[in-house]
Motif scaffolding. Sequence first.
Motif, short mmCIF file in Angstrom:
data_model
loop_
_atom_site.label_atom_id
_atom_site.label_comp_id
_atom_site.label_asym_id
_atom_site.label_seq_id
_atom_site.Cartn_x
_atom_site.Cartn_y
_atom_site.Cartn_z
N GLN A 1 0.83 -1.19 0.00
CA GLN A 1 0.00 0.00 0.00
C GLN A 1 0.87 1.26 0.00
O GLN A 1 1.90 1.29 0.66
CB GLN A 1 -0.90 0.03 1.23
CG GLN A 1 -1.98 -1.04 1.25
CD GLN A 1 -2.84 -0.90 2.50
OE1 GLN A 1 -2.36 -0.55 3.56
NE2 GLN A 1 -4.13 -1.15 2.35
N ASP A 2 0.43 2.28 -0.76
CA ASP A 2 1.12 3.57 -0.67
C ASP A 2 0.36 4.44 0.32
O ASP A 2 -0.63 4.03 0.93
CB ASP A 2 1.26 4.22 -2.03
CG ASP A 2 -0.07 4.65 -2.65
OD1 ASP A 2 -1.12 4.51 -1.98
OD2 ASP A 2 -0.07 5.14 -3.79
N ILE A 3 0.83 5.67 0.51
CA ILE A 3 0.26 6.53 1.55
C ILE A 3 -1.22 6.83 1.27
O ILE A 3 -2.03 6.92 2.21
CB ILE A 3 1.07 7.83 1.69
CG1 ILE A 3 0.64 8.57 2.96
CG2 ILE A 3 0.96 8.70 0.46
CD1 ILE A 3 1.55 9.72 3.34
N TYR A 4 -1.60 6.97 -0.01
CA TYR A 4 -2.99 7.23 -0.32
C TYR A 4 -3.88 6.08 0.16
O TYR A 4 -4.92 6.31 0.79
CB TYR A 4 -3.18 7.44 -1.83
CG TYR A 4 -4.63 7.60 -2.23
CD1 TYR A 4 -5.26 8.84 -2.11
CD2 TYR A 4 -5.37 6.52 -2.71
CE1 TYR A 4 -6.60 8.99 -2.45
CE2 TYR A 4 -6.71 6.67 -3.05
CZ TYR A 4 -7.32 7.90 -2.92
OH TYR A 4 -8.65 8.05 -3.26
N GLU B 1 -0.16 24.77 -5.58
CA GLU B 1 -0.04 23.33 -5.79
C GLU B 1 0.59 22.67 -4.56
O GLU B 1 1.50 23.21 -3.93
CB GLU B 1 0.83 23.05 -7.02
CG GLU B 1 0.21 23.54 -8.33
CD GLU B 1 1.02 23.14 -9.55
OE1 GLU B 1 0.43 22.99 -10.63
OE2 GLU B 1 2.25 22.97 -9.42
N LEU B 2 0.08 21.47 -4.26
CA LEU B 2 0.60 20.69 -3.14
C LEU B 2 1.09 19.35 -3.68
O LEU B 2 0.52 18.79 -4.61
CB LEU B 2 -0.49 20.48 -2.09
CG LEU B 2 -1.00 21.79 -1.45
CD1 LEU B 2 -2.20 21.53 -0.55
CD2 LEU B 2 0.11 22.48 -0.66
N LEU B 3 2.16 18.84 -3.08
CA LEU B 3 2.81 17.64 -3.58
C LEU B 3 2.29 16.41 -2.87
O LEU B 3 2.32 16.31 -1.64
CB LEU B 3 4.32 17.75 -3.39
CG LEU B 3 5.17 16.61 -3.96
CD1 LEU B 3 4.98 16.51 -5.48
CD2 LEU B 3 6.65 16.84 -3.62
N SER B 4 1.81 15.45 -3.67
CA SER B 4 1.33 14.17 -3.16
C SER B 4 2.30 13.06 -3.54
O SER B 4 2.85 13.07 -4.65
CB SER B 4 -0.05 13.86 -3.75
OG SER B 4 -0.41 12.50 -3.54
N GLU B 5 2.50 12.12 -2.64
CA GLU B 5 3.40 11.00 -2.95
C GLU B 5 2.90 10.18 -4.12
O GLU B 5 3.69 9.67 -4.91
CB GLU B 5 3.56 10.11 -1.71
CG GLU B 5 4.40 10.74 -0.62
CD GLU B 5 4.69 9.78 0.52
OE1 GLU B 5 4.61 8.54 0.30
OE2 GLU B 5 4.98 10.24 1.62
N ARG B 6 1.57 10.04 -4.28
CA ARG B 6 1.04 9.27 -5.40
C ARG B 6 0.77 10.13 -6.62
O ARG B 6 1.09 9.74 -7.75
CB ARG B 6 -0.27 8.57 -5.00
CG ARG B 6 -0.92 7.87 -6.22
CD ARG B 6 -2.27 7.25 -5.92
NE ARG B 6 -2.17 6.01 -5.18
CZ ARG B 6 -3.18 5.14 -5.06
NH1 ARG B 6 -4.35 5.41 -5.63
NH2 ARG B 6 -3.04 4.03 -4.36
N GLU C 1 -2.79 13.81 4.17
CA GLU C 1 -1.55 13.20 3.68
C GLU C 1 -0.31 13.85 4.29
O GLU C 1 0.63 13.17 4.71
CB GLU C 1 -1.46 13.28 2.15
CG GLU C 1 -0.16 12.66 1.64
CD GLU C 1 -0.04 12.56 0.13
OE1 GLU C 1 1.08 12.74 -0.38
OE2 GLU C 1 -1.05 12.28 -0.55
N HIS C 2 -0.29 15.18 4.34
CA HIS C 2 0.90 15.86 4.83
C HIS C 2 1.11 15.71 6.33
O HIS C 2 2.21 15.97 6.83
CB HIS C 2 0.83 17.35 4.49
CG HIS C 2 1.10 17.64 3.04
ND1 HIS C 2 1.21 18.93 2.54
CD2 HIS C 2 1.30 16.82 1.97
CE1 HIS C 2 1.45 18.87 1.24
NE2 HIS C 2 1.50 17.60 0.87
N ASN C 3 0.08 15.28 7.05
CA ASN C 3 0.20 15.16 8.51
C ASN C 3 0.11 13.71 8.99
O ASN C 3 0.05 13.47 10.20
CB ASN C 3 -0.88 16.01 9.19
CG ASN C 3 -0.63 17.49 9.01
OD1 ASN C 3 0.24 18.07 9.65
ND2 ASN C 3 -1.37 18.11 8.11
#
Length: 550
Positions: free
Chosen positions: A3-6, A297-302, A430-432
């Motif tokens: 699983q990824d963070i999402y 814009e915000l950066l998502s790992e996925r 996600e960021h927290n």
Amino acid sequence: MPQDIYDKIMMVAKRRGFIYPSFEIYGGIAGFYDYGPLGSQLKNNVENLWRTFFLLKDHCLEINTPTITLYEVLKASGHVEEFTDLTVDCSRCKRSYKVEDIIDKEVSVDQAIREDNITCPTCKSKLSNFHPVNLMFSTTIGIGEGRKAFLRPETAQGIFTNFHLLYQHSRKKLPFGVVQIGKGYRNEISPRQGTLRQREFSMAEAEVFFDPKNKTHPYFDMIKDKELFLFDNEKEWNISVAEAVKHKIINNQALAYYIYLTQEFLFTAGVNQKKFRFRKHAADELAHYATECWDAELLSERFGWVECVGIADRSAYDLNAHIISSGVDMYTLRKFDEPRGIVIKKIVPKMNILGPRFVGKARKIKEQLELIDPASVKRITVIIDGESIDIPKECYDIVEIEEKQIGEKFIPHVIEPSYGIDRVIYFLLEHNYVEGKKNEEDYTVLKLNPLVAPIKVGIFPLIGDDKLIDIAKNIDVILRSEGIATYYDENGTIGRRYARMDEIGTPFCITVDHESLTDHKVTLRDRDTTKQERQKIQDIAGYLKKKMTI
């Protein structure tokens, strides 16, 4: 497949009551999500924090308008023609795709079509016959013929169509801003990014009206030395607000002010500052109404960089379009120091031609023609009783006359910060979201800012002693009466109870123990540091409120 963070966030979000897939018992449908008990409170807190910035700090007004919007409104605004995505259908597997989503990110849509090598992601068939599709949900108001309408794609048009009333409410002074928080709708072709790409979504938009000859902001000097994180598609800039305006990286003070206000809001809400930037729209990606636009814009790992806020200079596009279409006077007045004789152009309808040609509609056409500024139009179209009518040049004259005037009429320009609330909420999660180990077990902490956390305080009696329970429940009542959201829990070990609160982002926990019976103090635990301190019961509400203010 790991699983990824999402995946992990959405699993926790569903289990703990933040976000649920809509209509799940009937198989669900892409592009729709429900907010559970904790998600609803998180959303309310984010929206109320936004109100703090725009209503209290920036003195904007708030209104609320219908989500169903007349066809004429969205025809005038350009959405009927322009609110489209280029689409392609696969004849073999019967799926439809947004072309932009299925091509190499390094290749433009035009180039991919020219090279003729776009294939179906599902069955690998070669795709052709690309066509634009309007993304608005259509409906009809009333039974029978009714009136054509759409579910609104943005809240902004409800503000623009009320401008003449809002201008009066603001005592005819510029600049002034109007905000609206509510639902928007976009019939996405193939939504694939979970809560980031929804068909029904929450928006928070501000329309701030300025004199086009004076796009300064009254609070600019307060923020001019603050640093912005900018990216113009070629170069990254860490630059002060004032320098960005001076060097025309951002075109005017008003736009720069709302870019900074957006940055301050997002940082205060709790996004990761290292995963944040403003990106400037290139000329070929500007919306039909915008002259300049920056995306937060915000950066998502996925998902990579994702637009969460757009701050656009919409110029006079919308108001001008509605003046022409509706015939209503929505001009503002720039007063002179003393009256002046001015030569102006006016449209003079020719009733001898309009009357026979348009019969019963001629009078209404005449009234609308007299309101139109001839300098702002090349071709005149009016809407009468829902019908769009082109007015030929032989039906009117444009004449020059001299008038004594106390001022000159103009159409204000608009700066629009437009926030996707659902996207902001996802990135706060996600960021927290922090994973770790405790006592050799997986341990998850959601480090939400206390300002937006759905539950502010967990309240626990150390053990199931009636005396401790009574004190704990009394503290629960006191804090709730002070407007502090609490969660009372007497089940399981203290460690397990802390873990449950950490997982949902609760910033503080209060434990009532046997010493509380004599010293009238409780143990207050901080989620992020895990440090504990003793606080007097009578002081606890005031102490927590200080921790939860901007």
